[in-house]
Scaffold this motif. Structure first.
Motif, PDB file in Angstrom:
ATOM      1  N   PRO A   1     -78.850  59.961  32.375  1.00 28.81           N
ATOM      2  CA  PRO A   1     -79.920  59.653  31.181  1.00 28.81           C
ATOM      3  C   PRO A   1     -79.759  58.619  30.580  1.00 28.81           C
ATOM      4  CG  PRO A   1     -79.026  62.015  31.506  1.00 28.81           C
ATOM      5  CD  PRO A   1     -78.110  61.182  32.177  1.00 28.81           C
TER       6      PRO A   1
ATOM      7  N   LYS B   1     -80.642  55.257  32.538  1.00 29.27           N
ATOM      8  CA  LYS B   1     -82.354  55.234  32.624  1.00 29.27           C
ATOM      9  C   LYS B   1     -83.029  54.901  31.304  1.00 29.27           C
ATOM     10  CE  LYS B   1     -86.330  58.090  33.727  1.00 29.27           C
ATOM     11  NZ  LYS B   1     -86.987  57.883  32.524  1.00 29.27           N
ATOM     12  N   ALA B   2     -82.542  55.323  30.230  1.00 30.17           N
ATOM     13  CA  ALA B   2     -83.041  55.084  28.862  1.00 30.17           C
ATOM     14  C   ALA B   2     -82.429  53.333  28.675  1.00 30.17           C
ATOM     15  CB  ALA B   2     -82.339  55.777  27.730  1.00 30.17           C
TER      16      ALA B   2
ATOM     17  N   GLU C   1     -84.768  50.816  30.422  1.00 32.16           N
ATOM     18  CA  GLU C   1     -86.251  50.885  29.816  1.00 32.16           C
ATOM     19  C   GLU C   1     -86.138  50.226  28.678  1.00 32.16           C
ATOM     20  OE1 GLU C   1     -87.701  54.586  29.635  1.00 32.16           O
ATOM     21  OE2 GLU C   1     -87.542  55.036  31.878  1.00 32.16           O
TER      22      GLU C   1
ATOM     23  N   THR D   1     -83.369  60.995  25.754  1.00 32.59           N
ATOM     24  CA  THR D   1     -84.298  61.493  26.231  1.00 32.59           C
ATOM     25  C   THR D   1     -85.544  60.784  26.481  1.00 32.59           C
ATOM     26  OG1 THR D   1     -85.335  62.344  24.335  1.00 32.59           O
ATOM     27  CG2 THR D   1     -83.945  63.789  25.263  1.00 32.59           C
ATOM     28  N   ASP D   2     -86.492  61.140  27.478  1.00 27.17           N
ATOM     29  CA  ASP D   2     -87.698  60.221  27.523  1.00 27.17           C
ATOM     30  C   ASP D   2     -88.426  59.924  26.280  1.00 27.17           C
ATOM     31  OD1 ASP D   2     -86.979  59.608  30.317  1.00 27.17           O
ATOM     32  OD2 ASP D   2     -88.506  61.134  31.106  1.00 27.17           O
ATOM     33  N   GLU D   3     -88.562  61.145  25.363  1.00 29.41           N
ATOM     34  CA  GLU D   3     -89.252  60.964  24.453  1.00 29.41           C
ATOM     35  C   GLU D   3     -88.744  60.336  23.203  1.00 29.41           C
ATOM     36  OE1 GLU D   3     -90.898  64.407  20.914  1.00 29.41           O
ATOM     37  OE2 GLU D   3     -89.297  64.761  22.424  1.00 29.41           O
TER      38      GLU D   3
ATOM     39  N   THR E   1     -86.635  57.570  24.183  1.00 28.53           N
ATOM     40  CA  THR E   1     -86.798  56.239  24.691  1.00 28.53           C
ATOM     41  C   THR E   1     -88.055  55.728  24.216  1.00 28.53           C
ATOM     42  OG1 THR E   1     -85.085  56.802  26.043  1.00 28.53           O
ATOM     43  CG2 THR E   1     -86.333  54.906  26.460  1.00 28.53           C
ATOM     44  N   LYS E   2     -88.992  56.449  24.567  1.00 28.06           N
ATOM     45  CA  LYS E   2     -90.352  55.827  24.546  1.00 28.06           C
ATOM     46  C   LYS E   2     -90.655  55.618  23.158  1.00 28.06           C
ATOM     47  CE  LYS E   2     -92.428  58.074  28.591  1.00 28.06           C
ATOM     48  NZ  LYS E   2     -93.149  59.087  29.386  1.00 28.06           N
TER      49      LYS E   2
END
Length: 345
Positions: free
Chosen positions: A264, A267-268, A271, A332-334, A336-337
């Motif tokens: 994770p 990935k973060a 991005e 988390t994706d949240e 990171t976004k």
């Protein structure tokens, strides 16, 4: 808006599997100081993963204690340790190694790394110096995987450094405080068995890699440090409730979790790096792991600080500051976004 925490990789607690194991074992009575079945099982799993079943594993409470304890245990009073100039023991441990009487001998680094040829040259110069009895003797080379700048040593580089250390009869010690993130990096080709093969001592970080706290020291050659248990206690790095470390590492080394939990973070980081490059930020270090360094205009820092907790690194130039974001096993994706949205303004 709640602040986003990207200052370091120990901002959260522990991986759910670690917490679950701690809860389930909470009322189990065990001996103290790591003399329990949880620690024994964890050590066996770690040695199996490192493919050195005849080695030793010792659990210590934190990274600074681990670094200073290992170095003091292996070196005599007149010996020092070679380190990159920006190495953790040289820059971020408040002189802990020197406190125990050992000089940190710093060498210029490129992207946080030193080379085998640098180590060899320093040792050769020392041995050829007619005044060497007046100098601190180099007896160890310290590197970290990944480095303070998020870069990693390749297997080729590790082998070369190991060969030079053995040629010059000095120890090779690898700081693995963030090792899970190096193992998860797509560019990485160094495995746990490689570290066991080419290092005299290394450690598998837990504090920054999914545990509440703790580091696991691996000594591939059993007996290299006589009475290491006693030395750990002398340095205040021995936990009375040692089972807490064993429980955590048992969970981290079940079903290959440790070698997966950096995913994770990778990935973060990928991005976030893509966003920073798209926005034109200067990123001075090629960081394939979870640490992201970039230069930001000084006048943008106050507004960023209102929304994001970041790490200050240094002044970059007259108008910009070098700062760091660090992703983690818990990214988390949240989150990171949300960070990317802040950067995009």
């Amino acid at each position: 808006m709640e602040k986003l925490y990207f200052a370091s990789d120990y901002m959260e607690g522990a991986h759910p599997a670690v917490l679950d194991a701690l809860v389930k074992s909470n009322y189990v009575s065990t001996p103290g100081y790591g003399e329990d079945d949880f620690c024994l099982r964890a050590k066996e799993k770690i040695l199996a993963a490192c493919e050195c079943p005849e080695g030793e594993v010792h659990f210590l409470v934190g990274g600074t204690q681990t670094n200073s304890t290992i170095i003091d245990a292996l070196l005599t009073s007149y010996q020092g340790v070679i380190s990159p100039v920006g190495g953790h023991i040289a820059a971020h441990e408040a002189g802990a190694v020197e406190l125990f009487g050992h000089k940190v001998i710093t060498l210029p680094a490129e992207n946080g790394k030193i080379t085998a040829s640098q180590i060899d040259a320093y040792c050769t110069d020392y041995n050829n110096d007619g005044n060497r009895e007046h100098l601190v003797m180099p007896k160890m080379a310290y590197i970290s995987q990944p480095t303070e700048y998020g870069t990693i040593y390749s297997l080729k580089e590790l082998k070369e450094i190991s060969e030079v250390c053995r040629k010059n009869d000095i120890y090779l010690f690898v700081d693995g405080a963030r090792l899970a993130y190096a193992l998860a990096a797509p560019e990485n080709d160094v495995t746990l068995p490689d570290l066991a093969k080419y290092c005299d001592v290394f450690y598998i970080g837990g504090t920054k890699c999914g545990a509440l706290f703790g580091e696991a020291v691996v000594i591939p050659k059993k007996g290299l440090i006589p009475h290491f248990f006693t030395i750990i206690k002398q340095h205040g790095a021995l936990l009375a409730k040692g089972r807490l470390l064993g429980v955590q590492y048992d969970a981290l080394f079940t079903d290959g979790l440790y070698e997966k939990l950096g995913a994770p973070a990778m990935k973060a980081a990928e991005e976030i790096c893509a966003c920073l490059k798209r926005l034109g930020y200067v990123m001075p270090y090629p960081t394939p792991t979870n640490q992201i360094f970039f230069a930001i205009d000084n006048d943008k820092l106050p507004s960023l600080a209102e929304k994001v907790v970041y790490a200050f690194v240094e002044k970059y130039d007259e108008t910009r500051t070098l700062i760091r974001f660090a992703t983690a096993w818990s990214s988390t994706d949240e989150k990171t976004k949300a960070l990317i949205k802040v950067l995009e303004g």
